[in-house]
Write a protein that holds these residues in place. Structure first.
Motif, PDB file in Angstrom:
ATOM      1  N   UNK A 162      51.766   3.979  16.976  1.00  9.66           N
ATOM      2  CA  UNK A 162      51.096   5.390  16.599  1.00  9.66           C
ATOM      3  C   UNK A 162      50.694   5.363  14.800  1.00  9.66           C
ATOM      4  N   UNK A 163      51.623   4.908  14.088  1.00  6.91           N
ATOM      5  CA  UNK A 163      51.434   4.997  12.610  1.00  6.91           C
ATOM      6  C   UNK A 163      51.633   3.665  12.260  1.00  6.91           C
ATOM      7  N   UNK A 164      51.325   2.538  13.009  1.00  8.61           N
ATOM      8  CA  UNK A 164      51.806   1.211  12.836  1.00  8.61           C
ATOM      9  C   UNK A 164      51.754   0.705  11.174  1.00  8.61           C
ATOM     10  N   UNK A 198      46.198  22.575   8.113  1.00 11.19           N
ATOM     11  CA  UNK A 198      47.714  21.891   8.384  1.00 11.19           C
ATOM     12  C   UNK A 198      48.303  23.164   8.507  1.00 11.19           C
ATOM     13  N   UNK A 199      49.033  23.114   9.952  1.00  9.02           N
ATOM     14  CA  UNK A 199      49.864  24.296  10.303  1.00  9.02           C
ATOM     15  C   UNK A 199      51.327  24.007   9.764  1.00  9.02           C
ATOM     16  N   UNK A 200      52.301  24.982   9.917  1.00 11.52           N
ATOM     17  CA  UNK A 200      53.710  24.616   9.581  1.00 11.52           C
ATOM     18  C   UNK A 200      54.170  23.774  10.926  1.00 11.52           C
ATOM     19  N   UNK A 201      55.224  22.845  10.473  1.00 10.58           N
ATOM     20  CA  UNK A 201      55.693  21.986  11.531  1.00 10.58           C
ATOM     21  C   UNK A 201      56.648  22.784  12.408  1.00 10.58           C
ATOM     22  N   UNK A 222      54.090  19.743   7.452  1.00  9.33           N
ATOM     23  CA  UNK A 222      52.886  20.483   7.941  1.00  9.33           C
ATOM     24  C   UNK A 222      52.533  19.447   9.089  1.00  9.33           C
ATOM     25  N   UNK A 223      51.519  19.812   9.988  1.00 10.85           N
ATOM     26  CA  UNK A 223      51.026  19.192  11.167  1.00 10.85           C
ATOM     27  C   UNK A 223      49.539  18.860  10.805  1.00 10.85           C
ATOM     28  N   UNK A 224      49.103  17.555  10.777  1.00  8.07           N
ATOM     29  CA  UNK A 224      47.816  17.359  10.899  1.00  8.07           C
ATOM     30  C   UNK A 224      46.956  17.728  11.649  1.00  8.07           C
ATOM     31  N   UNK A 225      45.721  18.366  11.569  1.00  7.42           N
ATOM     32  CA  UNK A 225      44.984  18.822  12.473  1.00  7.42           C
ATOM     33  C   UNK A 225      44.317  17.925  13.317  1.00  7.42           C
ATOM     34  N   UNK A 226      43.907  18.223  14.440  1.00  7.34           N
ATOM     35  CA  UNK A 226      43.639  17.522  15.715  1.00  7.34           C
ATOM     36  C   UNK A 226      42.595  16.296  15.212  1.00  7.34           C
ATOM     37  N   UNK A 248      46.606  10.187  12.205  1.00  2.00           N
ATOM     38  CA  UNK A 248      45.926  10.748  13.466  1.00  2.00           C
ATOM     39  C   UNK A 248      46.591  12.281  13.631  1.00  2.00           C
ATOM     40  N   UNK A 249      45.676  13.040  14.526  1.00  2.00           N
ATOM     41  CA  UNK A 249      45.926  14.457  14.718  1.00  2.00           C
ATOM     42  C   UNK A 249      47.260  14.584  15.188  1.00  2.00           C
ATOM     43  N   UNK A 250      47.980  15.608  14.663  1.00  2.00           N
ATOM     44  CA  UNK A 250      49.390  15.930  15.057  1.00  2.00           C
ATOM     45  C   UNK A 250      50.601  15.028  14.494  1.00  2.00           C
TER      46      UNK A 250
END
Ligand code: HEM
Length: 503
Positions: free
Chosen positions: A28-30, A94-97, A374-378, A389-391
């Motif tokens: 995913x985040x390689x 970016x929403x709170x996680x 925070x969460x990365x938007x889609x 990537x999103x999320x």
């Protein structure tokens, strides 16, 4: 050839699924560096956060791997202040996680939220617009009278109970802050300072909840499964004192309103301002939101402000040069007729060295010592040239950002308020933007102007009237847990009346 028995097929499937899941997690985040184990499981980080302070480890990871480090299968931490604008942008989405869920308190076995852990940004914006008036700089004068009353109680407490015998500075500041918050929130004189004890029982409860959040931040789903389920919370979790206290006061006020005991005009405490907003915007400030707002005010405003006041005083006592320079600024203002007691906010709001001392104290010991997530938007985002990537969860720890040498200078580890006075223009702005002590972006602390008002009146009043001394001047408080470090390492001081008022 050995025949394929059922158990063998089962084990092979299990192993393949396991390998598939791990590979997917890793993939995913390689491209992002970090400890190998962190790429596969959050348990790597959970172990560190559960057993010890995380931020010193995080700082070392950034020194080793650079500005973006992978700290979980789906989580990265950044140390470059340049990315704050991306993550904090009001329109960035970016929403709170999920990790904020572990901050929630309980009343009657039910998990009770606050606006701090709200994840729906649109709803949050609407609430903030509806009640924002209570927190804007123009409303600050509403609170000046409350600061006066509670500061008087603080001075009385010191003169009655503290002169001559050592005491824990943070304990005293907590009593002050509880009196102040209960005054501005509910118009109450709660008497913590006058009775010299924690009459509401709220002084130490937040420490436990924040420590719970620190420990469980990397495993929000497991935390929710264990602690936020109705069975556990009904039988094993103590009700949150501040959430219960808030709920009781909201109910009592509603009853008073029903009986016509609350004037429709005149001074408003925060609860009344929330209720007024609810009447104006019933679809937005719904009944449960009032409780959330009340919870947030008490839980977010208490230890943060008392801890910052304690930190500032502690650092001044550890650094006599800075202490003397601040006293000089205050005495010069007094001698020029620009400052007198009781201190008004207008007299101190723009004193440059006082302002720099408070900022520098908050830089060195930002209250929260875990990454703000925070969460990365889609649609995903770029931090520099790294695509997330999103999320993906992006985490920024104030402690780490505040140690950035490019932004704050080579001497970042020093307490040197002058750094805010020497820099100008874009460099100064960059330092201001990188100070995350009040959080970031659209979710920045809404009580920051109130805190500024309090601190800029209380600190000069104490410094000019009293002479504080550290009982253990050689001991350095580590600040690894932010302001909650002071529960483990109390700052013991003695105090006497200041005779020459610092001249
Ligand atoms: C020196 C004092 C203070 C400091 C350092 C401080 C710090 C912070 C920080 C770091 C956050 C953001 C947390 C995050 O993003 O995870 C926050 C949020 C908040 N603070 Fe403060 N705070 C202080 C005083 C206050 C006071 C006095 C009040 C209320 C009277 C208050 C009310 C709030 C509220 C309601 C939020 C949530 C804002 C939102 O999510 O929109 N704070 N504070």
């Amino acid at each position: 050839m050995a025949s394929l028995s059922l158990p063998r097929i089962f084990v092979s499937c299990l192993v393949s699924s396991f390998v598939f899941i791990l590979t997917r997690r890793y993939w995913r985040l390689k491209g992002i560096n970090g400890p190998l184990l962190a790429a596969f499981t959050d348990l790597w980080r959970a172990r560190i956060q559960y057993f010890g302070p995380f931020v010193p480890t995080l700082l070392k990871l950034h020194e080793k791997y650079g500005a973006i480090v992978r700290i979980g299968p789906n989580t990265v931490s950044f140390s470059d202040p340049a990315y704050i604008g991306v993550v904090g942008s009001a329109r960035g989405g970016f929403a709170k996680a999920d990790s904020y869920g572990a901050m929630r308190g309980f009343v009657n076995g039910k998990s009770v939220g606050s606006i701090i852990d709200m994840q729906d940004e649109e709803k949050h914006r609407a609430i903030k617009r509806a009640v924002g008036n209570a927190f804007i700089t123009k409303s600050m004068l509403d609170y000046q009278g409350d600061v006066d009353v509670v500061l008087d109680a603080l001075l009385r407490n010191i003169r009655t109970h503290r002169l001559g015998s050592p005491f824990d500075l943070n304990d005293l500041m907590q009593l002050f802050q509880l009196d102040f918050l209960l005054k501005i929130a509910f118009g109450e004189n709660s008497g913590h300072l006058d009775s010299d004890r924690d009459v509401s029982g709220m002084a130490k409860v937040l420490y436990k909840r924040i420590m719970h959040w620190y420990a469980w931040q990397p495993l929000p789903n497991l935390e929710r499964f264990i602690f936020q389920n109705p069975l556990w919370s009904r039988f094993f979790v103590q009700p949150s004192k501040w959430a219960r206290a808030g709920a009781m006061r909201v109910e009592a006020r509603r009853e008073q309103i029903k009986q016509g005991l609350v004037a429709s005009e005149g001074p408003r405490d925060l609860l009344q301002k929330y209720l007024d907003a609810s009447e104006k915007h019933p679809d937005i400030v719904r009944p449960e939101i009032i409780s959330w707002l009340v919870n947030s005010t008490i839980s977010a405003g208490a230890d943060t402000t008392s801890g910052t006041l304690t930190t500032a005083l502690y650092l001044l006592l550890k650094h006599p040069r800075v202490h003397a320079k601040l006293l000089r600024e205050l005495c010069e203002a007094r001698d020029a007729g620009r400052l007198s007691f009781p201190i008004r906010y207008a007299m101190v709001e723009h004193l440059p060295y006082l302002d720099a001392v408070i900022k520098e104290a908050m830089r060195l010991n930002a209250p929260l010592a875990v990454p703000l997530e925070r969460v990365v938007p889609l649609q995903g985002c770029f931090l520099g040239d790294v695509y997330l990537p999103g999320r993906t969860v992006v985490a920024c720890a104030p402690y780490v950002i505040h140690q950035n040498k490019e932004c704050f200078g080579e001497d970042v580890a020093e307490f040197r308020p002058e750094r805010y006075l020497e820099k100008k223009g874009a460099d100064l702005l960059a330092m201001e933007k990188a100070n995350l002590a009040f959080g970031l972006g659209s979710r920045i602390c809404i009580g920051r102007h109130i805190a500024d008002l309090e601190m800029k009146i209380v600190l000069p009043s104490l410094l000019m009237m009293f002479d504080f001394k550290l009982v253990n001047p050689d001991f350095d408080v580590p600040f690894d847990l932010g302001i909650f470090e002071m529960e483990l390492n109390p700052i013991t001081v003695t105090v006497s009346e200041r005779v020459f008022h610092g001249k």
